[in-house]
Design an enzyme around this catalytic site. Structure first.
Site, PDB file in Angstrom:
ATOM      1  N   ASP A 160      -4.975   6.725   9.890  1.00 13.25           N
ATOM      2  CA  ASP A 160      -4.633   5.396  10.411  1.00 13.25           C
ATOM      3  C   ASP A 160      -3.232   5.333  10.991  1.00 13.25           C
ATOM      4  O   ASP A 160      -2.843   4.329  11.580  1.00 13.25           O
ATOM      5  CB  ASP A 160      -4.810   4.322   9.329  1.00 13.25           C
ATOM      6  CG  ASP A 160      -3.914   4.556   8.108  1.00 13.25           C
ATOM      7  OD1 ASP A 160      -2.994   5.403   8.168  1.00 13.25           O
ATOM      8  OD2 ASP A 160      -4.132   3.877   7.091  1.00 13.25           O
ATOM      9  N   ASN A 182       3.928  -5.440   5.719  1.00 15.83           N
ATOM     10  CA  ASN A 182       2.768  -6.234   6.131  1.00 15.83           C
ATOM     11  C   ASN A 182       3.176  -7.550   6.776  1.00 15.83           C
ATOM     12  O   ASN A 182       2.427  -8.113   7.578  1.00 15.83           O
ATOM     13  CB  ASN A 182       1.849  -6.497   4.932  1.00 15.83           C
ATOM     14  CG  ASN A 182       1.102  -5.246   4.511  1.00 15.83           C
ATOM     15  OD1 ASN A 182       0.500  -4.562   5.330  1.00 15.83           O
ATOM     16  ND2 ASN A 182       1.158  -4.921   3.228  1.00 15.83           N
ATOM     17  N   SER A 195       0.803  -1.221   0.000  1.00 12.37           N
ATOM     18  CA  SER A 195       0.000   0.000   0.000  1.00 12.37           C
ATOM     19  C   SER A 195       0.840   1.277   0.000  1.00 12.37           C
ATOM     20  O   SER A 195       0.376   2.323  -0.440  1.00 12.37           O
ATOM     21  CB  SER A 195      -0.938   0.013   1.208  1.00 12.37           C
ATOM     22  OG  SER A 195      -0.207  -0.121   2.416  1.00 12.37           O
ATOM     23  N   GLY A 223      -1.831  -4.291   1.048  1.00 16.21           N
ATOM     24  CA  GLY A 223      -1.936  -5.475   1.881  1.00 16.21           C
ATOM     25  C   GLY A 223      -1.009  -6.604   1.504  1.00 16.21           C
ATOM     26  O   GLY A 223      -0.967  -7.630   2.192  1.00 16.21           O
ATOM     27  N   HIS A 264      -0.309   5.006   6.800  1.00 12.39           N
ATOM     28  CA  HIS A 264      -0.089   5.397   5.405  1.00 12.39           C
ATOM     29  C   HIS A 264       0.220   6.882   5.279  1.00 12.39           C
ATOM     30  O   HIS A 264      -0.536   7.714   5.791  1.00 12.39           O
ATOM     31  CB  HIS A 264      -1.312   5.037   4.560  1.00 12.39           C
ATOM     32  CG  HIS A 264      -1.586   3.576   4.535  1.00 12.39           C
ATOM     33  ND1 HIS A 264      -2.492   2.971   5.382  1.00 12.39           N
ATOM     34  CD2 HIS A 264      -1.042   2.588   3.782  1.00 12.39           C
ATOM     35  CE1 HIS A 264      -2.515   1.672   5.137  1.00 12.39           C
ATOM     36  NE2 HIS A 264      -1.639   1.412   4.180  1.00 12.39           N
TER      37      HIS A 264
END
Length: 223
Positions: A196, A112, A46, A83, A199
């Site tokens: 979040d 991830n 991402s 992801g 990011h």
């Protein structure tokens, strides 16, 4: 999870048995002599797939613009998936190499793996095998490192961070030590991340490109 995002797809045919049978160095010499433009394949998660951003704001599209500004004729293919893990990247790399025949592969994966608590040995092996596969396909490889927050524990943090230079050193690949340098560890970090806290925002993307650019430019060679 976003789907596969392929940016500015162009097809080049790397003729013949010469590139297929020669080593990476010989293939690069042949490609330059034949006037073949670089094809840069970005395989990431991402952080490279423009998660939470408008189309064109991510560091990969900004890379295309920088190449154009510096009059470096190259194709950029963004095969990043939000992801994705190193295992996922490894599973799909062969198809990407066959389809796009890149001269350069940027590997931005691993974050991830850490978020999911996957095996550090597995992450290292996946990156190692991806690098070797790309090099066997006559592509130069740039490994983009990522770090995890201190709350993961000092030992884990150090061992995870060490994976990227270890793989780069063992394979003689290029290395970006930390994609989010000056972003996650800078004084403005709170304002450079989306809600979040994982990011980066659009404002952070040029800095991410600045972190990648010197190592990638070196691999591209004189133009």
């Amino acid at each position: 999870m976003k789907g596969l995002d392929v940016v500015n797809r162009r097809h080049f045919i790397l003729a013949g048995t010469l590139a297929g049978s020669a080593g990476p160095w010989a293939a690069r010499v042949w490609a330059q002599a034949a006037g073949k433009q670089p094809v840069i394949l970005v395989v990431g998660d991402s952080l490279s797939a423009e998660y939470g951003l408008k189309r064109g704001e991510g560091w990969v599209p900004l890379l295309e613009k920088r190449l154009a500004e510096q009059k470096i004729a190259a194709t950029v293919i963004n095969a990043s998936i939000s992801g994705d893990t190193t295992a996922g990247g490894r599973a799909r790399l062969a198809g990407l190499l066959s389809q796009h025949k890149p001269t350069h592969v940027v590997l931005e994966l691993g974050g991830n793996d850490a978020l999911r608590g996957l095996s550090l040995a597995g992450t290292e092996d996946n990156l190692m095998q991806m690098t070797k596969a790309a090099q066997a396909a006559s592509a130069q490889v740039l490994i983009v490192g990522i770090q995890v927050p201190p709350n993961y524990g000092g030992d884990y943090t150090r061992r995870f961070e060490a994976i990227f230079p270890k793989v780069a050193g063992a394979t003689k690949a290029g290395l970006v030590p930390f994609l989010l340098k000056g972003i996650a560890d800078g004084p403005e970090s709170a304002s450079l991340f989306q809600a979040d806290r994982i990011h980066p925002t659009a404002a952070a993307q040029p800095r991410m490109l600045d972190n990648v650019w010197p190592a990638l430019r070196k691999l591209l060679g004189p133009r």
